[in-house]
Design an enzyme around this catalytic site. Structure first.
Site, short mmCIF file in Angstrom:
data_model
loop_
_atom_site.label_atom_id
_atom_site.label_comp_id
_atom_site.label_asym_id
_atom_site.label_seq_id
_atom_site.Cartn_x
_atom_site.Cartn_y
_atom_site.Cartn_z
N ARG A 127 22.65 19.01 -3.32
CA ARG A 127 22.61 17.56 -3.09
C ARG A 127 23.09 16.81 -4.33
O ARG A 127 22.64 17.06 -5.43
CB ARG A 127 21.18 17.11 -2.73
CG ARG A 127 20.61 17.77 -1.48
CD ARG A 127 21.35 17.37 -0.22
NE ARG A 127 21.24 15.96 0.09
CZ ARG A 127 20.33 15.43 0.93
NH1 ARG A 127 19.46 16.21 1.51
NH2 ARG A 127 20.31 14.13 1.18
N ARG B 246 1.28 -10.85 6.02
CA ARG B 246 2.75 -10.84 6.19
C ARG B 246 3.18 -10.15 7.48
O ARG B 246 4.33 -10.20 7.85
CB ARG B 246 3.39 -10.19 4.97
CG ARG B 246 3.10 -11.00 3.71
CD ARG B 246 3.72 -10.38 2.48
NE ARG B 246 5.18 -10.38 2.54
CZ ARG B 246 5.95 -9.84 1.62
NH1 ARG B 246 5.41 -9.26 0.58
NH2 ARG B 246 7.26 -9.87 1.73
N PRO C 109 0.82 -1.22 0.00
CA PRO C 109 0.00 0.00 0.00
C PRO C 109 0.85 1.26 0.00
O PRO C 109 1.75 1.41 0.81
CB PRO C 109 -0.81 -0.10 1.30
CG PRO C 109 -0.39 -1.35 1.97
CD PRO C 109 0.76 -1.94 1.25
N GLU C 110 0.56 2.13 -0.93
CA GLU C 110 1.25 3.42 -0.98
C GLU C 110 0.28 4.49 -0.50
O GLU C 110 -0.87 4.19 -0.15
CB GLU C 110 1.71 3.69 -2.42
CG GLU C 110 2.72 2.67 -2.92
CD GLU C 110 4.10 3.28 -3.14
OE1 GLU C 110 4.35 4.41 -2.67
OE2 GLU C 110 4.92 2.61 -3.78
N HIS D 24 -5.64 -14.08 9.58
CA HIS D 24 -4.74 -12.93 9.58
C HIS D 24 -5.41 -11.64 10.07
O HIS D 24 -4.84 -10.57 9.96
CB HIS D 24 -4.14 -12.72 8.19
CG HIS D 24 -3.42 -13.92 7.67
ND1 HIS D 24 -2.28 -14.40 8.27
CD2 HIS D 24 -3.67 -14.75 6.63
CE1 HIS D 24 -1.87 -15.48 7.62
NE2 HIS D 24 -2.69 -15.72 6.62
#
Ligand SMILES: [Zn+2]
Length: 271
Positions: A151, A108, A2-3, A90
């Site tokens: 940077r 997981r 999931p983002e 789960h």
């Protein structure tokens, strides 16, 4: 995995059922996920009213009237199941209102939750020092210009740094750099101001589009066995190695490794 858009979609989906509701039952089915459940979790949440939901980076926030916020991270495979028809082994944390049941399911177990005093959320270790939200007012050309100055690291890697922008993951950094026509390998400090002016809206657009895609999937979540967390969206570069660039510029999407992760880009139009 999931983002940010999946987390945002999840939060909006939960808000629809949880906002203003009292939690009548809370149950843990094991003592931990990636981290132990916080002590007193069940006692604190049971009887509490949900005053609002929110998101910070890839964390979901469930605020309560007890001055405590339940913070959740979906890890690699976490999702909330609403009124699941059957139990899943789960389902690690289950919370219930009078009307609905919500199970945090994570095969997981890279996900985790914590309880944080709402007024000190900003100082919570995972949030302290975090950069601006990509969809908030804090992400500006001026901000990026300042933090990228000098940077040498590749712009792709810098954008994944949560201190620079919060909550941007691999997929959306690749997609935003494509939209902004920026070579992901370019040193952060040498990205021009003009390119940053393309990048800021590009970041917002890829996220907003994906949230909109998730929102359209979200309608299905109204069904009783609805699950929150995942949906398909159309990507321009992500996972498209060897395929033609969508800009029809005769470019072919390339994949390179950066910081141990894959980057996809078009060498023709990203400079
Ligand atoms: Zn191209």
């Amino acid at each position: 995995m999931p983002e940010l858009p999946e987390v945002e979609t999840t939060v909006r989906g939960l808000a629809r059922f949880l906002e203003g509701k009292r939690l009548v039952r809370v149950r843990m089915n094991r003592p931990d996920m990636r981290r132990p459940f916080p002590p007193g979790l069940v006692q604190m949440l049971t009887g509490a009213r949900v005053t609002g939901l929110g998101r910070r980076a890839k964390f979901g926030l469930i605020h309560t009237d007890r001055g405590q916020t339940l913070v959740f991270h979906l890890g690699m495979s976490g999702r909330w199941r609403i009124d699941p028809a059957t139990d899943d082994r789960h389902d690690h944390l289950v919370i219930e209102t009078e009307e609905h049941r919500f199970a945090l399911c994570d095969p997981r177990r890279f996900g985790w939750v914590d309880l944080v005093p709402t007024e000190s959320l900003d100082a919570w270790p995972s949030f302290a020092g975090m950069g601006p939200e990509p969809l908030g007012d804090g992400l500006t050309v001026a901000h990026l210009h300042t933090v990228l100055k000098g940077r040498k690291q590749a712009i792709k890697l810098l954008l994944l740094d949560q201190r620079i922008v919060a909550g941007l993951g691999n997929i959306y950094v690749c997609e935003a750099l494509f939209r902004a026509r920026i070579d992901p390998r370019k040193a952060g400090g040498s990205v021009s101001r003009a390119a940053l002016e393309r990048l800021v809206p590009a970041i917002r657009e890829v996220l907003e589009q994906s949230i909109a895609d998730g929102g359209s999937t979200l309608r299905d979540y109204a069904r009783p066995d609805g699950e929150l967390g995942y949906f398909a969206t159309r990507f321009d570069v992500y996972g498209r190695e060897g395929e033609p660039c969508r800009r029809d510029d005769d470019g072919t999407i390339r994949r390179v490794a950066q910081g141990g992760r894959s980057t996809w880009f078009c060498p023709r139009c990203q400079r």
